[in-house]
Design a protein around this motif. Structure first.
Motif, PDB file in Angstrom:
ATOM      1  N   LYS A   1       0.823  -1.209   0.000  1.00 33.33           N
ATOM      2  CA  LYS A   1       0.000   0.000   0.000  1.00 33.33           C
ATOM      3  C   LYS A   1       0.859   1.261   0.000  1.00 33.33           C
ATOM      4  O   LYS A   1       0.625   2.177  -0.787  1.00 33.33           O
TER       5      LYS A   1
ATOM      6  N   LEU B   1       2.520   1.690  -3.418  1.00 40.12           N
ATOM      7  CA  LEU B   1       1.590   2.073  -4.474  1.00 40.12           C
ATOM      8  C   LEU B   1       1.073   3.497  -4.316  1.00 40.12           C
ATOM      9  O   LEU B   1       0.829   4.181  -5.304  1.00 40.12           O
ATOM     10  N   LEU B   2       0.903   3.943  -3.076  1.00 43.99           N
ATOM     11  CA  LEU B   2       0.421   5.311  -2.865  1.00 43.99           C
ATOM     12  C   LEU B   2       1.439   6.354  -3.323  1.00 43.99           C
ATOM     13  O   LEU B   2       1.083   7.496  -3.601  1.00 43.99           O
TER      14      LEU B   2
ATOM     15  N   GLN C   1       3.033   6.180  -6.111  1.00 42.97           N
ATOM     16  CA  GLN C   1       2.949   6.270  -7.569  1.00 42.97           C
ATOM     17  C   GLN C   1       1.958   7.371  -7.945  1.00 42.97           C
ATOM     18  O   GLN C   1       1.018   7.638  -7.219  1.00 42.97           O
TER      19      GLN C   1
ATOM     20  N   HIS D   1      -2.925   5.329 -11.501  1.00 39.11           N
ATOM     21  CA  HIS D   1      -3.204   3.894 -11.524  1.00 39.11           C
ATOM     22  C   HIS D   1      -2.337   3.145 -12.531  1.00 39.11           C
ATOM     23  O   HIS D   1      -1.962   2.005 -12.290  1.00 39.11           O
TER      24      HIS D   1
ATOM     25  N   GLU E   1       0.764   3.765 -13.290  1.00 39.38           N
ATOM     26  CA  GLU E   1       2.054   3.550 -12.631  1.00 39.38           C
ATOM     27  C   GLU E   1       1.929   2.478 -11.543  1.00 39.38           C
ATOM     28  O   GLU E   1       2.843   1.677 -11.353  1.00 39.38           O
ATOM     29  N   ARG E   2       0.799   2.467 -10.851  1.00 38.81           N
ATOM     30  CA  ARG E   2       0.578   1.455  -9.803  1.00 38.81           C
ATOM     31  C   ARG E   2       0.497   0.055 -10.404  1.00 38.81           C
ATOM     32  O   ARG E   2       1.062  -0.893  -9.865  1.00 38.81           O
TER      33      ARG E   2
ATOM     34  N   ARG F   1       3.862  -1.060 -11.371  1.00 40.50           N
ATOM     35  CA  ARG F   1       4.627  -1.395 -10.161  1.00 40.50           C
ATOM     36  C   ARG F   1       4.249  -2.782  -9.638  1.00 40.50           C
ATOM     37  O   ARG F   1       5.110  -3.546  -9.213  1.00 40.50           O
TER      38      ARG F   1
ATOM     39  N   LEU G   1      -5.492  -3.296  -5.430  1.00 39.25           N
ATOM     40  CA  LEU G   1      -5.931  -1.901  -5.455  1.00 39.25           C
ATOM     41  C   LEU G   1      -7.253  -1.710  -4.717  1.00 39.25           C
ATOM     42  O   LEU G   1      -7.448  -0.714  -4.017  1.00 39.25           O
TER      43      LEU G   1
ATOM     44  N   ILE H   1      -7.048   1.722  -2.468  1.00 40.15           N
ATOM     45  CA  ILE H   1      -6.306   2.654  -3.317  1.00 40.15           C
ATOM     46  C   ILE H   1      -7.201   3.072  -4.477  1.00 40.15           C
ATOM     47  O   ILE H   1      -7.193   4.205  -4.913  1.00 40.15           O
TER      48      ILE H   1
END
Length: 97
Positions: A13, A16-17, A19, A22, A24-25, A28, A46, A51
């Motif tokens: 988490k 991802l936050l 980035q 979405h 880019e997430r 990743r 997600l 997220i």
């Protein structure tokens, strides 16, 4: 709580936050999984980590799938199985004979 995927990648988490968006997430998540992206797995991560603020997991799945299809057109991912994509430039790990 069965079916929750966040335990597979513990500190996902926070990563991802950081980035920007979405896309880019999603990229990743694929990087964390040796270049392989499973749509359902990415949507679960997600959605379960809140997220992606959607009303349902299915809606999260559709959003992720749509974004990944766009990334396929851009040459970022390549489809190799139903619901599974590989980051372009990564090779699957082959067993050594």
């Amino acid at each position: 709580k069965s079916g929750r995927q966040e335990s597979a990648l513990p500190d996902v988490k926070d990563v991802l936050l950081k980035q920007q968006n979405h896309k880019e997430r999603i990229k990743r998540i694929a990087e964390m999984c040796n270049g392989v992206l499973k749509i359902g797995f990415a949507a679960d991560i997600l959605y379960n980590n809140q997220i992606m603020m959607t009303k349902s997991r299915m809606q999260a799945y559709r959003i992720v799938y749509g974004l990944v299809l766009g990334m396929v057109e851009q040459g970022i991912f390549q489809k190799f199985a139903p619901g599974e994509f590989r980051l372009v430039g990564t090779q699957p790990k082959l067993p050594v004979n």
